[in-house]
Design a protein around this motif. Structure first.
Motif, short mmCIF file in Angstrom:
data_model
loop_
_atom_site.label_atom_id
_atom_site.label_comp_id
_atom_site.label_asym_id
_atom_site.label_seq_id
_atom_site.Cartn_x
_atom_site.Cartn_y
_atom_site.Cartn_z
N TYR A 1 -29.09 -40.02 28.23
CA TYR A 1 -30.16 -40.36 29.17
C TYR A 1 -29.56 -40.93 30.46
CZ TYR A 1 -34.29 -42.88 30.87
OH TYR A 1 -35.31 -43.37 31.63
N SER A 2 -28.58 -41.84 30.31
CA SER A 2 -27.92 -42.42 31.49
C SER A 2 -27.23 -41.34 32.30
CB SER A 2 -26.86 -43.46 31.08
OG SER A 2 -27.39 -44.37 30.19
N ALA A 3 -26.60 -40.38 31.60
CA ALA A 3 -25.89 -39.29 32.29
C ALA A 3 -26.87 -38.43 33.07
CB ALA A 3 -25.11 -38.46 31.27
N ALA A 4 -28.03 -38.19 32.44
CA ALA A 4 -29.05 -37.38 33.13
C ALA A 4 -29.52 -38.13 34.39
CB ALA A 4 -30.22 -37.11 32.19
N LEU A 5 -29.72 -39.44 34.26
CA LEU A 5 -30.12 -40.24 35.42
C LEU A 5 -29.06 -40.21 36.51
CD1 LEU A 5 -31.69 -43.55 34.04
CD2 LEU A 5 -32.85 -41.59 35.02
N ALA A 6 -27.79 -40.15 36.08
CA ALA A 6 -26.70 -40.12 37.06
C ALA A 6 -26.56 -38.73 37.70
CB ALA A 6 -25.39 -40.53 36.39
N GLY A 7 -27.43 -37.80 37.30
CA GLY A 7 -27.47 -36.50 37.98
C GLY A 7 -26.74 -35.39 37.26
N MET A 8 -26.30 -35.62 36.02
CA MET A 8 -25.61 -34.54 35.30
C MET A 8 -26.67 -33.62 34.67
SD MET A 8 -22.40 -36.45 33.48
CE MET A 8 -21.60 -34.89 33.16
N LYS A 9 -26.79 -32.43 35.23
CA LYS A 9 -27.91 -31.57 34.82
C LYS A 9 -27.55 -30.64 33.67
CE LYS A 9 -30.66 -31.81 38.92
NZ LYS A 9 -29.89 -32.05 40.14
N ASN A 10 -26.30 -30.17 33.64
CA ASN A 10 -25.90 -29.22 32.60
C ASN A 10 -25.76 -29.91 31.25
OD1 ASN A 10 -24.13 -27.72 30.86
ND2 ASN A 10 -23.67 -26.42 32.62
N ARG A 11 -26.64 -29.52 30.30
CA ARG A 11 -26.71 -30.25 29.03
C ARG A 11 -25.42 -30.20 28.24
NH1 ARG A 11 -28.95 -30.28 23.66
NH2 ARG A 11 -29.69 -32.40 23.36
N LYS A 12 -24.80 -29.01 28.24
CA LYS A 12 -23.57 -28.84 27.45
C LYS A 12 -22.45 -29.75 28.00
CE LYS A 12 -20.97 -25.07 25.66
NZ LYS A 12 -20.55 -23.70 25.96
N GLU A 13 -22.33 -29.71 29.30
CA GLU A 13 -21.30 -30.55 29.95
C GLU A 13 -21.59 -32.04 29.73
OE1 GLU A 13 -20.67 -29.80 34.13
OE2 GLU A 13 -20.23 -27.69 33.68
N ARG A 14 -22.89 -32.33 29.78
CA ARG A 14 -23.31 -33.72 29.63
C ARG A 14 -22.94 -34.25 28.24
NH1 ARG A 14 -28.98 -33.35 31.00
NH2 ARG A 14 -29.45 -33.71 28.80
N LEU A 15 -23.22 -33.45 27.22
CA LEU A 15 -22.93 -33.89 25.85
C LEU A 15 -21.43 -34.08 25.64
CD1 LEU A 15 -25.53 -31.86 23.76
CD2 LEU A 15 -25.58 -34.26 24.46
N LYS A 16 -20.65 -33.19 26.27
CA LYS A 16 -19.20 -33.32 26.17
C LYS A 16 -18.75 -34.65 26.81
CE LYS A 16 -15.63 -30.41 27.44
NZ LYS A 16 -15.21 -29.22 28.16
N GLU A 17 -19.34 -34.89 27.97
CA GLU A 17 -19.00 -36.12 28.70
C GLU A 17 -19.45 -37.37 27.93
OE1 GLU A 17 -17.12 -36.57 31.04
OE2 GLU A 17 -17.63 -38.50 31.97
N VAL A 18 -20.60 -37.27 27.28
CA VAL A 18 -21.11 -38.41 26.49
C VAL A 18 -20.10 -38.77 25.40
CG1 VAL A 18 -22.84 -39.05 24.74
CG2 VAL A 18 -23.57 -38.13 26.95
#
Ligand code: ADP
Length: 298
Positions: free
Chosen positions: A98-115
């Motif tokens: 959720y924080s990553a999405a707020l920070a503007g990370m839109k690509n879900r796959k990339e976001r989950l990797k980053e999480v």
């Protein structure tokens, strides 16, 4: 990147003058803001993250007034407030997602990797599926660090980051910060009342007292100020009781027949005192209590 703080004042509605004519330039790298409780550190941090408006003065980020460019500032910002709290029934990884999405990370796959990369970095990967509310105090603090770091902020502001962390976690956190400070064009501002947090990783620092900047420069320069004012001596229990009244005793180690103490003093104390090399803690006490006569026990 460059932050210029010019003639900044903050007077709260109840009349508290929390910041008085602050002038500072903060460039890429790690900057430490040190001062006793009530010095105005949080107020300054909250102005920098555009949560609080100054009463007068201006803060420029690469030449732009942050009050007029709040959105741009918030896009590049990672902030860990002093009282970081959350009320959520989300799992740890979901909270960070959720924080990553707020920070503007839109690509879900990339976001989950980053999480997961972030959870690993702060040592929370094993509890990724635990409800975030059920984490221990130290773990919650680390999740706070992770939510501030996710999305690769270029401006990272942490207020009293090590409060509530145990020594291991403190070291881990310092390492995360120093890795981050190796990156080019990133500003990290670390505010603390714990002198030990201002480690050698801070290239520059400011000392704040009662809303004023009383020192600004490299930590080594502050340490140099205390040269010739720090001593080591052995005292009998009787002498120790007397010395406590007279000197600032920084450390006490039990030895045969009494104590070995370290003392900060304008003049060499009488007796068997030997001058020693100051460290940053000595320098802080010397500067605050002997140069500007601040009361560190507020
Ligand atoms: P620090 O972070 O160094 O402990 P703060 O910025 O929290 O210092 O506080 C500086 C001064 O401003 C203190 O005297 C504090 O009581 C006061 N202060 C902080 N926040 C408020 C507020 N919202 N309203 C009124 N006074 C405040």
């Amino acid at each position: 990147m460059k932050i210029e703080i010019r003639d900044l004042n903050k007077i709260y509605p109840n009349g508290t003058h929390a910041l008085k004519n602050i002038n500072l330039v903060i460039e890429s790298g790690m900057f430490g803001l040190l001062g006793p409780n009530g010095a105005g550190k949080s107020t300054l941090m909250r102005i920098l993250v555009t949560l609080v408006k100054p009463t007068s003065g201006i803060v420029l980020l690469d030449g732009k007034d942050i009050q007029k460019h709040r959105k741009e500032v918030r896009k590049i910002l990672g902030y860990l407030p002093q009282d970081f709290r959350f009320f959520t029934s989300l799992k740890t990884w979901e909270f960070l997602d959720y924080s990553a999405a707020l920070a503007g990370m839109k690509n879900r796959k990339e976001r989950l990797k980053e999480v997961d990369r972030m959870l690993d970095q702060v040592g929370l990967l094993e509890v990724r599926d635990r409800n975030a509310n059920k984490l221990s105090g130290g773990m919650k603090r680390r999740l706070g660090i992770a939510q501030a770091l996710i999305g690769n902020p270029k401006l990272f502001i942490v207020d009293e980051p090590t409060t509530g962390l145990d020594p291991d976690e403190r070291i881990r956190f310092r390492n995360i910060l120093s890795t981050l400070s190796q990156k080019q064009d990133v500003i990290i501002i670390l505010s603390t009342h714990i002198v030990g947090d201002i480690s050698s990783t801070c290239q520059n620092m400011a000392l704040l007292n009662k809303g004023e900047v009383v020192f600004c420069g490299r930590p080594e320069n502050l340490v140099n100020e205390a040269k010739g004012h720090v001593f080591k001596m052995n005292l009998t229990p009787y002498e120790y009781e007397k010395a406590k009244e007279e000197y600032d005793i920084i450390s006490t180690i039990p030895v045969e027949n009494g104590w070995e103490v370290q003392i900060v003093s304008d003049l060499p104390p009488d007796g068997n005192a030997v001058e020693i090399e100051p460290n940053i803690e000595h320098a802080y006490v010397y500067y605050m209590e002997h140069k500007i006569h601040a009361d560190l026990n507020v």
